[in-house]
Motif scaffolding. Structure first.
Motif, PDB file in Angstrom:
ATOM      1  N   UNK A  12       0.822  -1.213   0.000  1.00 35.34           N
ATOM      2  CA  UNK A  12       0.000   0.000   0.000  1.00 35.34           C
ATOM      3  C   UNK A  12       0.853   1.259   0.000  1.00 35.34           C
ATOM      4  N   UNK A  13       0.337   2.289  -0.628  1.00 35.93           N
ATOM      5  CA  UNK A  13       1.055   3.560  -0.699  1.00 35.93           C
ATOM      6  C   UNK A  13       0.096   4.719  -0.804  1.00 35.93           C
ATOM      7  N   UNK A  14       0.605   5.847  -1.311  1.00 40.77           N
ATOM      8  CA  UNK A  14      -0.206   7.065  -1.336  1.00 40.77           C
ATOM      9  C   UNK A  14      -1.420   6.941  -2.256  1.00 40.77           C
ATOM     10  N   UNK A  25      -7.601  -4.847   5.870  1.00 45.38           N
ATOM     11  CA  UNK A  25      -6.689  -4.784   7.020  1.00 45.38           C
ATOM     12  C   UNK A  25      -5.221  -4.600   6.637  1.00 45.38           C
ATOM     13  N   UNK A  26      -4.837  -5.010   5.427  1.00 45.71           N
ATOM     14  CA  UNK A  26      -3.448  -4.892   4.983  1.00 45.71           C
ATOM     15  C   UNK A  26      -3.124  -3.507   4.438  1.00 45.71           C
ATOM     16  N   UNK A  27      -4.119  -2.649   4.248  1.00 45.83           N
ATOM     17  CA  UNK A  27      -3.903  -1.324   3.689  1.00 45.83           C
ATOM     18  C   UNK A  27      -4.150  -1.241   2.201  1.00 45.83           C
ATOM     19  N   UNK A  28      -4.405  -2.375   1.556  1.00 44.81           N
ATOM     20  CA  UNK A  28      -4.782  -2.376   0.145  1.00 44.81           C
ATOM     21  C   UNK A  28      -6.302  -2.238   0.049  1.00 44.81           C
ATOM     22  N   UNK A  58      -4.183 -12.459   3.330  1.00 49.55           N
ATOM     23  CA  UNK A  58      -3.942 -11.111   3.863  1.00 49.55           C
ATOM     24  C   UNK A  58      -3.123 -11.182   5.159  1.00 49.55           C
ATOM     25  N   UNK A  59      -2.056 -10.384   5.250  1.00 51.95           N
ATOM     26  CA  UNK A  59      -1.265 -10.398   6.479  1.00 51.95           C
ATOM     27  C   UNK A  59      -1.998  -9.777   7.663  1.00 51.95           C
ATOM     28  N   UNK A  60      -3.034  -8.985   7.396  1.00 53.68           N
ATOM     29  CA  UNK A  60      -3.855  -8.455   8.483  1.00 53.68           C
ATOM     30  C   UNK A  60      -3.341  -7.189   9.127  1.00 53.68           C
ATOM     31  N   UNK A  61      -2.276  -6.604   8.622  1.00 49.12           N
ATOM     32  CA  UNK A  61      -1.804  -5.331   9.151  1.00 49.12           C
ATOM     33  C   UNK A  61      -1.311  -4.473   7.993  1.00 49.12           C
ATOM     34  N   UNK A  62      -1.345  -3.179   8.168  1.00 43.06           N
ATOM     35  CA  UNK A  62      -0.895  -2.269   7.124  1.00 43.06           C
ATOM     36  C   UNK A  62      -1.743  -1.017   6.999  1.00 43.06           C
ATOM     37  N   UNK A  63      -2.950  -1.025   7.577  1.00 42.28           N
ATOM     38  CA  UNK A  63      -3.822   0.149   7.460  1.00 42.28           C
ATOM     39  C   UNK A  63      -3.173   1.371   8.103  1.00 42.28           C
ATOM     40  N   UNK A  64      -2.554   1.202   9.259  1.00 40.80           N
ATOM     41  CA  UNK A  64      -1.947   2.362   9.933  1.00 40.80           C
ATOM     42  C   UNK A  64      -0.821   2.954   9.091  1.00 40.80           C
ATOM     43  N   UNK A  68      -0.825   6.688   7.429  1.00 38.74           N
ATOM     44  CA  UNK A  68       0.308   7.588   7.687  1.00 38.74           C
ATOM     45  C   UNK A  68       0.876   8.130   6.377  1.00 38.74           C
ATOM     46  N   UNK A  69       0.964   7.291   5.363  1.00 33.55           N
ATOM     47  CA  UNK A  69       1.443   7.733   4.046  1.00 33.55           C
ATOM     48  C   UNK A  69       0.494   8.801   3.491  1.00 33.55           C
ATOM     49  N   UNK A  70      -0.804   8.567   3.628  1.00 27.41           N
ATOM     50  CA  UNK A  70      -1.792   9.548   3.160  1.00 27.41           C
ATOM     51  C   UNK A  70      -1.692  10.867   3.913  1.00 27.41           C
ATOM     52  N   UNK A  71      -1.488  10.801   5.235  1.00 26.53           N
ATOM     53  CA  UNK A  71      -1.345  12.019   6.034  1.00 26.53           C
ATOM     54  C   UNK A  71      -0.118  12.820   5.603  1.00 26.53           C
ATOM     55  N   UNK A  72       0.981  12.116   5.302  1.00 27.52           N
ATOM     56  CA  UNK A  72       2.194  12.803   4.845  1.00 27.52           C
ATOM     57  C   UNK A  72       1.948  13.499   3.516  1.00 27.52           C
ATOM     58  N   UNK A  73       1.282  12.813   2.603  1.00 30.34           N
ATOM     59  CA  UNK A  73       1.004  13.409   1.295  1.00 30.34           C
ATOM     60  C   UNK A  73       0.092  14.628   1.428  1.00 30.34           C
ATOM     61  N   UNK A  74      -0.930  14.534   2.266  1.00 28.93           N
ATOM     62  CA  UNK A  74      -1.824  15.683   2.467  1.00 28.93           C
ATOM     63  C   UNK A  74      -1.083  16.853   3.121  1.00 28.93           C
ATOM     64  N   UNK A  75      -0.183  16.553   4.060  1.00 29.76           N
ATOM     65  CA  UNK A  75       0.594  17.612   4.707  1.00 29.76           C
ATOM     66  C   UNK A  75       1.552  18.268   3.713  1.00 29.76           C
TER      67      UNK A  75
END
Length: 143
Positions: A12-14, A25-28, A58-64, A68-75
């Motif tokens: 997952x990314x921006x 849950x993985x952020x995808x 699904x590994x079940x983690x990655x949303x946080x 965080x990547x989205x918050x950085x891009x918006x900032x």
């Protein structure tokens, strides 16, 4: 069979962080739960999908991390907006830079936490060091 898909390379990314689709849950993005307003993932408007896995894998983690990547891009965008504004003063610019710095620090800590969860061969001491580093960078984040 459901799949989690993403446009960013290697996870997952921006692109996922800034799209309106709900995150798995993985952020995808869950291919079976797409937002009709999305310009990235629905079949009629789909761009290149670069990563993914079956829902049962699904590994079940990655949303946080994705958030965080989205918050950085918006900032980052906010800093550029303030810099381009004729009405902004010095304080507005410093506030935007402070928010960007905080977002970058939070993203760095989340990347370390994500790496630590994903790593298969870390010794307990190495895991503790990774967690300690993430907590030094961003002590207010909770897992």
């Amino acid at each position: 069979m459901s799949h989690h898909i993403g446009r960013s390379w290697g996870g997952p990314g921006h692109l996922e962080a800034l799209c309106p689709c709900p995150l798995a849950p993985c952020g995808l993005v869950d291919r079976d739960n797409l937002d009709p307003e999305c310009q990235q993932h629905p079949v009629g408007r789909m761009k290149t999908i670069r990563t993914g896995h079956a829902a049962e894998d699904c590994p079940g983690f990655g949303v946080s991390l994705t958030e965080a990547i989205g918050d950085t891009e918006l900032a980052r965008i906010a800093v550029l907006d303030v810099a381009a504004s004729e009405d902004a003063d010095h304080g507005d610019f410093l506030d935007a830079l402070d928010a960007f710095r905080a977002a970058v620090e939070h993203e760095a800590a989340e990347r370390i936490r994500h790496w630590e969860r994903e790593a298969q061969t870390l010794l307990p001491l190495e895991r503790g060091a990774a967690r300690g580093a993430a907590n030094l960078i961003d002590p207010e984040a909770t897992e």
